[in-house]
Design an enzyme around this catalytic site. Structure first.
Site, PDB file in Angstrom:
ATOM      1  N   ILE A 178       0.758  -1.436   0.204  1.00 53.65           N
ATOM      2  CA  ILE A 178       0.037  -0.022  -0.038  1.00 53.65           C
ATOM      3  C   ILE A 178       0.650   1.250   0.074  1.00 53.65           C
ATOM      4  CG2 ILE A 178      -1.944  -1.153   1.060  1.00 53.65           C
ATOM      5  CD1 ILE A 178      -1.274   0.097   3.540  1.00 53.65           C
TER       6      ILE A 178
ATOM      7  N   GLY B 156       8.582   3.550   0.087  1.00 52.92           N
ATOM      8  CA  GLY B 156       9.483   4.754   0.742  1.00 52.92           C
ATOM      9  C   GLY B 156      10.891   4.169   0.444  1.00 52.92           C
ATOM     10  N   GLY B 157      11.865   5.193   0.269  1.00 48.58           N
ATOM     11  CA  GLY B 157      13.329   4.959   0.168  1.00 48.58           C
ATOM     12  C   GLY B 157      13.878   3.991   0.732  1.00 48.58           C
TER      13      GLY B 157
ATOM     14  N   LYS C 217       5.598  -2.426   8.231  1.00 46.03           N
ATOM     15  CA  LYS C 217       6.524  -1.618   7.480  1.00 46.03           C
ATOM     16  C   LYS C 217       7.946  -2.689   7.316  1.00 46.03           C
ATOM     17  CE  LYS C 217       9.404   2.633   7.471  1.00 46.03           C
ATOM     18  NZ  LYS C 217       9.563   3.811   8.131  1.00 46.03           N
TER      19      LYS C 217
ATOM     20  N   ASP D 144      11.768  14.950  10.226  1.00 47.93           N
ATOM     21  CA  ASP D 144      11.516  14.839   9.007  1.00 47.93           C
ATOM     22  C   ASP D 144      10.298  15.237   8.710  1.00 47.93           C
ATOM     23  OD1 ASP D 144      11.919  14.192   6.176  1.00 47.93           O
ATOM     24  OD2 ASP D 144      11.810  12.121   6.216  1.00 47.93           O
TER      25      ASP D 144
END
Length: 285
Positions: A19, A22-23, A42, A137
């Site tokens: 879904i 990211g990096g 994750k 961030d």
């Protein structure tokens, strides 16, 4: 591969489909087979030294935080399905909604919606900073607008991705190994200079995010070096005709001097008043 044949992580969390990406990691929707609920996984793309350090950083930060303005950590582990390539993972609360970056790409936010985002994230940062953590961030893609599926409750902004968070009390006094932490377009001046990030750095980044909500343009575009260095040359262009106290607040949040910026504790009540003002309501006595 059919869902039923995918190994369940820790014997209970079975991935369904991707879904988000990211990096350093991919996000999977998954099923907690023990409790019969949906969660998010994750999964880091490798178990190299850098990825393991980021995993441990995020795990440690989230383990000490529990707040309605933060996407919660449920569990964590390392996937040894491929013994020579172990993959660390985090089991996260699965939230329904979209991130602020995607929303801004689709439509203009009302002043009331911007005030609500500001209030929610400032309140979360007040808690995060009080618990000795700096996010480092803050950017639109790390702010989720979570829908609760009713017409009674508005979408709530929640903070995600503590992958490069740091501890306030353990912040190094010297530049961080020559690395610039954070996303170039939203860095504070001190981060651009490779100095340690502080709670004031998060406030600056949030100021740029809120400015983008009003203008729908990035204050410091360009490649990493160009974007990072531009803020050392000039402060962001804050429109002078924003409603209410917004122009003054955004100037204060994006002051070059970290000591001149308000704290999250100071901003939270101001944003609460901004929500009330934007809704056309009067505070109760």
């Amino acid at each position: 591969m059919p869902e039923s044949t995918i190994p369940a992580l820790l014997g209970r969390y079975r991935p369904q489909h991707v879904i988000g990406r990211g990096g350093e990691a991919s996000i999977f929707k998954a099923t907690d087979e023990l409790l019969g609920r949906e969660v998010a996984i994750k999964l880091y793309r490798s178990g190299g030294e850098e990825e393991m350090a980021q995993y441990r950083t995020e795990q440690a930060a989230l383990a000490r935080l529990s707040h309605h303005g933060i996407v919660s950590l449920i569990d964590a582990g390392i996937d040894y399905t491929a013994p020579k390539d172990p993959r660390p993972f985090l089991i996260m609360e699965l939230v329904s909604g979209t991130d602020l970056a995607a929303t801004l790409a689709q439509r203009e936010l009302t002043v009331e919606e911007i005030a609500e985002v500001a209030y929610d994230i400032s309140e979360a940062l007040e808690y995060v900073h009080a618990n000795g953590v700096v996010h480092r961030d803050i950017k639109p893609s790390n702010i989720m607008l979570v829908s609760y599926g009713t017409t009674t409750f508005r979408a709530r902004a929640r903070l995600t991705d503590f992958g490069i968070a740091s501890g306030i009390r353990n912040a190094p006094a010297t530049p961080e190994d020559g690395k610039t932490t954070g996303t170039a377009a939203y860095l504070s001046p001190e981060q651009a200079l490779r100095r340690p990030a502080t709670p004031a750095s998060d406030i600056y980044s949030l100021g740029l995010v809120l400015l983008e909500c009003f203008t729908r343009s990035v204050a410091y575009p360009g490649d990493a070096v160009e974007s990072a260095m531009a803020r050392l040359d000039h402060e962001p262009p804050v429109p002078g005709d924003l409603p209410g106290e917004w122009t003054r607040i955004l100037h204060a949040m994006t002051a070059s001097d970290p000591a001149a910026r308000p704290t999250a504790k100071q901003l939270t009540p101001a944003f609460r008043e901004a929500v009330i003002a934007a809704a056309g309501l009067q505070p109760k006595a």
